[in-house]
Design an enzyme around this catalytic site. Structure first.
Site, PDB file in Angstrom:
ATOM      1  N   GLY A  66      12.514  12.250  -7.671  1.00 20.18           N
ATOM      2  CA  GLY A  66      13.540  12.740  -7.082  1.00 20.18           C
ATOM      3  C   GLY A  66      14.872  13.240  -6.733  1.00 20.18           C
ATOM      4  N   GLU A 131      15.022  13.599   2.043  1.00 21.42           N
ATOM      5  CA  GLU A 131      13.248  13.069   2.444  1.00 21.42           C
ATOM      6  C   GLU A 131      13.475  11.423   2.978  1.00 21.42           C
ATOM      7  OE1 GLU A 131      14.648  10.262  -1.383  1.00 21.42           O
ATOM      8  OE2 GLU A 131      13.665  11.523  -2.972  1.00 21.42           O
ATOM      9  N   HIS A 247       6.516   2.227  -3.255  1.00 21.99           N
ATOM     10  CA  HIS A 247       6.387   3.402  -2.614  1.00 21.99           C
ATOM     11  C   HIS A 247       4.836   4.724  -2.300  1.00 21.99           C
ATOM     12  CE1 HIS A 247       6.607   7.803  -2.846  1.00 21.99           C
ATOM     13  NE2 HIS A 247       7.967   7.856  -3.563  1.00 21.99           N
ATOM     14  N   ARG A 293      10.483   4.979   3.994  1.00 17.25           N
ATOM     15  CA  ARG A 293       9.019   4.184   3.050  1.00 17.25           C
ATOM     16  C   ARG A 293       7.998   3.124   3.772  1.00 17.25           C
ATOM     17  NH1 ARG A 293      11.506   5.138  -2.823  1.00 17.25           N
ATOM     18  NH2 ARG A 293      11.950   7.523  -2.679  1.00 17.25           N
ATOM     19  N   HIS A 354       7.135  -0.464  -5.845  1.00 12.80           N
ATOM     20  CA  HIS A 354       7.909  -0.199  -6.534  1.00 12.80           C
ATOM     21  C   HIS A 354       9.367   0.383  -7.680  1.00 12.80           C
ATOM     22  CE1 HIS A 354       9.015   4.621  -7.191  1.00 12.80           C
ATOM     23  NE2 HIS A 354      10.225   4.081  -6.528  1.00 12.80           N
ATOM     24  N   GLU A 378      19.222  -2.187 -10.930  1.00  7.37           N
ATOM     25  CA  GLU A 378      18.405  -2.509 -10.504  1.00  7.37           C
ATOM     26  C   GLU A 378      18.018  -4.524 -10.175  1.00  7.37           C
ATOM     27  OE1 GLU A 378      14.490   0.151 -10.253  1.00  7.37           O
ATOM     28  OE2 GLU A 378      13.279  -1.616 -10.132  1.00  7.37           O
ATOM     29  N   ARG A 389      15.412   0.160   0.729  1.00  5.38           N
ATOM     30  CA  ARG A 389      15.826   0.706   0.233  1.00  5.38           C
ATOM     31  C   ARG A 389      15.423   2.577   0.743  1.00  5.38           C
ATOM     32  NH1 ARG A 389      15.815   4.439  -4.950  1.00  5.38           N
ATOM     33  NH2 ARG A 389      13.315   3.709  -4.715  1.00  5.38           N
TER      34      ARG A 389
END
Ligand SMILES: Cc1cc2nc3c(=O)[nH]c(=O)nc-3n(C[C@H](O)[C@H](O)[C@H](O)COP(=O)(O)OP(=O)(O)OC[C@H]3O[C@@H](n4cnc5c(N)ncnc54)[C@H](O)[C@@H]3O)c2cc1C
Length: 542
Positions: A66, A131, A247, A293, A354, A378, A389
């Site tokens: 993305g 997004e 995700h 999400r 994810h 991460e 997130r």
């Protein structure tokens, strides 16, 4: 069960007197966006060695589609990006970190551009996408849907041109070498040399997340949580491990890898349909397809259950062929390889694990609770994401904290001039009496258990059962000594799985990505705080 009878201090036995020794000023574990950014900045202060367990570009960064969220558009503001991040994080973001990262973000993105990164433009101007959870279009992308590849290739080019930086590929970091809560480097393994000791004045953990502990995941094979497990064995403080982001949309075709279908597809107008072809998202959230999400993932799970089906569908048939070709070339090609023509057919999708929000607890400069040890990307927990997130904030975090940790490590070298004395370390070998172990079988069982019991919807009784099972497997896997990466990775996966399950069991509320069927409400009075774990002890900080 206490820490002592499950967790060993080191994964392998060794005697420092008999091993090859390698020296560097700064050691970086991991070659994704965080590790390579850190390397470039640390090299200003001295020699840098990057170790990475596979090829330099095999990591999550390379797969990111993305884009990167940064306030670069005139129609956006820092305040809006900060507010969106805080809102998504559900009350437990670190406000100072959020503000700092978002304000520094554009500088780091411009630096990347100055190093040659090419983000997509229209009429000579950068284009921005929207997004879920973003109130403005602010996502920069590259090559349509291959942003991570552009970022990774740019950083690799800079690293390769820098004579101060060496890269050891196919080098598995096993454990941190620690004396008196100070990190002196690592013990690692290379297929040709076997075990080696790497001594460093500063060590930066940039080893990525742990999506592979779940059966369904967007993460590549190498994402087994080694850095989190390694830090835990060494007594470094970890935070927020119950927060795993799922995700909503990964390609769901039997036998195919769970490849991510980027959120920007929904940002560009893609809609979700159930088994009967009905739109359903607006029933669950006013933001519909662009809801955060966690909401979209849970809505899909509800809809799958309600319609007694295995997946839902992403519909992009109404988007122009030209746009699909230029915006999503990778996704179009991928679907075509499974016989799905996205201009005419629906894409079967399902949520997958994810992103690990929790990790090694760090301060605003990426310092961990251990001296001379930093963490970024991460593997770390900076407080930027809170309990959820915001999409495209993680590449941003990797760039910013890569810069901060690398710069700090480089600066520290100037202060500490002394040489590294290799210390004497010894971990005696033990003999074991287990019969032949089928490691692949154990790995699959663990991944299925995590997906079933510690996944999108959690419940106390299932979490308890998961903890019991993981402890049982750990007793004979973690105490064993293996001689190749598969065994070490499974040990790390068990360690991380136990930490995730235990924190998820402890947090008796629903917040962000952590959804408890038996505690469906958010409980600010008792739970507006973080769970910290180290040395087998749990604590809380607000
Ligand atoms: C499919 C997908 C799409 C994504 N899309 C986006 C997006 O569009 N925008 C966004 O912001 N984020 C996105 N993300 C998340 C983002 O890509 C990651 O969070 C980010 O790239 C992590 O960077 P990192 O440097 O911390 O770790 P990684 O890029 O995962 O790198 C970790 C490195 O550590 C090394 N390593 C691990 N263990 C060891 C060991 N034991 N010894 C030696 N080396 C080790 C690995 O080999 C690797 O080089 C996406 C993630 C995935 C999986």
């Amino acid at each position: 069960m206490t820490r002592e009878n499950i967790f060993k201090r080191y994964q392998v036995s060794f005697d420092s007197k008999t091993l090859q020794h390698i020296f560097t000023d700064t050691l970086i574990i991991g070659s994704g966006v965080a590790g390579l950014s850190a390397a470039i900045h640390a090299a200003k202060g001295g020699s840098v060695l990057v170790v990475t367990k596979t090829a330099i570009n095999e990591n999550c960064t390379e797969h990111a589609q993305g884009g990167i969220a940064a306030k670069l558009s005139r129609n956006d503001s820092f305040k809006r990006h900060i507010d969106d991040t805080l809102k998504t994080g559900q009350g437990i973001c670190d406000d100072e970190i959020v503000s700092g990262v978002i304000r520094e973000g554009p500088k780091r993105v411009k630096e990347l551009i100055s190093w040659g990164a090419k983000f997509d433009k229209e009429n000579g101007k950068l284009v921005f996408t929207k997004e879920g959870g973003h109130s403005r279009p602010r996502i920069l992308r590259a090559r349509g849907d291959s942003t991570g590849k552009e970022v990774e290739e740019t950083l690799i080019n800079v690293v390769k041109r820098n004579p101060q930086i060496r890269v050891f590929e196919h080098t598995f970091a096993l454990d941190l070498l620690v004396s008196k809560n100070t990190c002196d480097g690592i013990i690692a393994w290379r297929s040709r040399e076997g075990k080696i000791l790497i001594w460093a004045k500063q060590t930066i953990l940039a080893s990525g997340g742990c999506g592979q502990v779940y059966r369904e995941t967007t993460n590549p094979e190498m994402t087994t949580g080694d850095g989190i497990a390694m830090a835990y064995r060494a007594g470094v403080k970890l935070q927020d491990l119950e927060f795993v982001q799922f995700h909503p949309t990964t390609l769901y075709v039997a036998g195919a890898e769970r490849v991510l279908i980027s959120e920007t597809v929904r940002g560009e107008g893609g809609v979700l349909r159930n088994k009967y072809g009905e739109l359903f998202m607006s029933k669950y959230h006013p933001g519909a397809e662009l809801a955060p999400r966690d909401i979209v993932s849970r809505s899909i799970v509800h809809e799958i259950r309600r319609t007694d089906h295995t997946h839902v569908y992403l519909d992009v048939r109404h988007i122009s062929k030209e746009k699909l070709r230029t915006r999503f070339p990778k996704i179009k090609k991928l679907c075509a390889s499974f016989g799905i023509n996205i201009t005419r057919q629906l894409i079967p999708v399902h949520p997958s694990a994810h992103y690990m929000i929790g990790g090694v607890k760090v301060d605003q400069n990426g310092r961990t609770s251990m001296k001379n040890l930093y963490a970024c990307g991460e593997v770390s927990c900076t407080g930027l994401h809170g309990a959820n997130r915001l999409g495209s904030n993680s590449l941003l975090e990797g760039l910013v904290f890569g810069y901060r940790t690398g710069s700090m490590a480089g600066m520290e070298l100037g202060v500490k001039k002394e040489d590294l004395p290799p210390r004497s370390f010894e971990e005696p070998s033990k003999s074991y009496s287990y019969s032949e172990l089928d490691l692949e079988d154990l790995k699959n069982s663990l991944k299925s258990l995590m997906w079933r019991s510690v996944g999108i919807e959690r419940e106390g009784k299932h979490l308890k059962e998961a903890i019991r099972n993981i402890k049982h497997w750990s007793k004979y896997i973690i105490s064993n000594e293996f001689s190749s990466p598969l065994g070490w990775e499974i040990q790390n996966m068990l360690t991380v799985s136990l930490l995730i399950s235990s924190a998820a069991f402890m947090r008796c509320e629903t917040r962000g990505v952590h959804y408890r069927l038996d505690h469906p409400g958010t409980d600010d009075k008792h739970w507006k705080k973080h769970i910290i774990v180290y040395n087998g002890k749990y604590g809380f900080v607000r």
